[in-house]
Design an enzyme around this catalytic site. Structure first.
Site, PDB file in Angstrom:
ATOM      1  N   ARG A 103       0.857  -1.180   0.000  1.00 38.89           N
ATOM      2  CA  ARG A 103       0.000   0.000   0.000  1.00 38.89           C
ATOM      3  C   ARG A 103       0.893   1.229   0.000  1.00 38.89           C
ATOM      4  O   ARG A 103       1.716   1.392   0.889  1.00 38.89           O
ATOM      5  CB  ARG A 103      -0.888  -0.041   1.248  1.00 38.89           C
ATOM      6  CG  ARG A 103      -1.958   0.991   1.245  1.00 38.89           C
ATOM      7  CD  ARG A 103      -2.906   0.795   2.394  1.00 38.89           C
ATOM      8  NE  ARG A 103      -2.379   1.265   3.672  1.00 38.89           N
ATOM      9  CZ  ARG A 103      -3.111   1.493   4.740  1.00 38.89           C
ATOM     10  NH1 ARG A 103      -4.414   1.255   4.692  1.00 38.89           N
ATOM     11  NH2 ARG A 103      -2.581   1.915   5.854  1.00 38.89           N
ATOM     12  N   THR A 107      -0.673   7.721  -1.071  1.00 38.10           N
ATOM     13  CA  THR A 107      -1.952   7.731  -1.816  1.00 38.10           C
ATOM     14  C   THR A 107      -2.952   6.732  -1.234  1.00 38.10           C
ATOM     15  O   THR A 107      -4.134   6.786  -1.531  1.00 38.10           O
ATOM     16  CB  THR A 107      -1.720   7.339  -3.287  1.00 38.10           C
ATOM     17  OG1 THR A 107      -1.225   5.979  -3.311  1.00 38.10           O
ATOM     18  CG2 THR A 107      -0.712   8.248  -3.960  1.00 38.10           C
ATOM     19  N   ASP A 198       1.059  -2.711  12.217  1.00 40.16           N
ATOM     20  CA  ASP A 198       1.414  -3.142  10.859  1.00 40.16           C
ATOM     21  C   ASP A 198       1.642  -4.659  10.853  1.00 40.16           C
ATOM     22  O   ASP A 198       2.619  -5.150  11.425  1.00 40.16           O
ATOM     23  CB  ASP A 198       2.678  -2.404  10.407  1.00 40.16           C
ATOM     24  CG  ASP A 198       2.962  -2.643   8.931  1.00 40.16           C
ATOM     25  OD1 ASP A 198       3.091  -3.815   8.521  1.00 40.16           O
ATOM     26  OD2 ASP A 198       3.037  -1.658   8.180  1.00 40.16           O
ATOM     27  N   ASP A 201       5.011  -5.997   9.215  1.00 37.29           N
ATOM     28  CA  ASP A 201       6.177  -5.713  10.058  1.00 37.29           C
ATOM     29  C   ASP A 201       6.199  -6.598  11.302  1.00 37.29           C
ATOM     30  O   ASP A 201       7.265  -7.043  11.738  1.00 37.29           O
ATOM     31  CB  ASP A 201       6.178  -4.236  10.470  1.00 37.29           C
ATOM     32  CG  ASP A 201       6.670  -3.338   9.348  1.00 37.29           C
ATOM     33  OD1 ASP A 201       7.290  -3.843   8.398  1.00 37.29           O
ATOM     34  OD2 ASP A 201       6.412  -2.124   9.414  1.00 37.29           O
TER      35      ASP A 201
END
Ligand code: PRP
Ligand code: URA
Length: 207
Positions: A103, A107, A198, A201
């Site tokens: 991602r 944006t 995340d 991660d």
């Protein structure tokens, strides 16, 4: 409108607490993703068609049931890889077809960087990604799997946001979403709240 199945099992809630905890180290986080994915996969495969098969036990011949449908698991790299082994344990005959998206954090649009599909699409595909946030990555992945030729698609995600669910339902009303939790909302950075941070991660220890 597509169906959304949120698992309410006590063990799902138990394991979600440990998954979400910011103090949970990577090696336990990966185990938790795996445990929760097993429960998701169990639910997502509940309506698979079964065919009769003649077998012989040590005592006699008998008719049993087996699943003949060709199934494909489509993990979205990276984080979806954390779910793949668990589903493969449950469906060892499944094929694995990878899709790579990240991602773009400015944006929020998904950027494709890897696709590995064959000329022979499976009959059913299970798309694997722990996080359904804006729904951009899921919608792109589903569109690619449909273009490949798969008509029956389910999306398995550990956590879904209401915004992501709405987007998938709008764009792909035929796809069922299985999730361990529908969270409250997205924050200003389009992270799921309360979420788990995340996922990629935390799975790969790259925080
Ligand atoms: C995360 C997650 C999804 C996507 C969800 O991947 O695993 O693929 O974001 O966000 P969306 O619903 O708003 O599209 P990420 O971009 O962090 O890549 P990674 O798995 O490689 O860490
Ligand atoms: N991707 C993640 O890993 N977590 C979120 O909360 C949103 C997108």
């Amino acid at each position: 409108m597509s169906r959304v199945v949120e698992l309410k099992h006590p063990l799902v809630r138990h394991h979600m607490a440990m998954l979400r905890d910011k103090n949970t180290p990577t090696y336990i986080f990966r185990d938790q993703i795996r445990r929760l994915t097993l429960l998701l996969a169990y639910e997502a495969t509940a309506t698979l068609p079964v065919e009769p098969i003649e077998i012989e036990t040590p005592l006699c011949k008998t008719t049993c049931k087996h699943v003949e449908t060709r199934m494909g698991l489509v993990p979205i790299l990276r984080a979806g890889l954390g779910m793949c082994d668990a589903v493969q344990d449950l469906i060892p005959q499944a094929e694995i077809w990878h899709l790579g998206f990240y991602r773009d954090e400015s944006t929020l649009e998904p950027v494709e960087y890897y696709q590995k599909f064959s000329d022979h699409p499976p009959e059913i595909a299970f798309i694997l990604d722990p996080m359904l946030a804006t729904g951009g990555s899921a919608c792109e992945a589903i569109a690619m799997v449909k273009k490949w030729g798969v008509n029956k698609i389910s999306m398995l995600c550990t956590i879904a946001s209401p915004e992501g669910i709405e987007k998938v339902q709008d764009v792909h009303p035929d796809v069922t979403i299985f999730t361990c939790a529908i969270d409250e909302c997205l924050n200003e950075n389009a992270y799921i709240v309360p979420g788990l941070g995340d996922a990629g991660d935390r799975i790969f220890n790259t925080l």
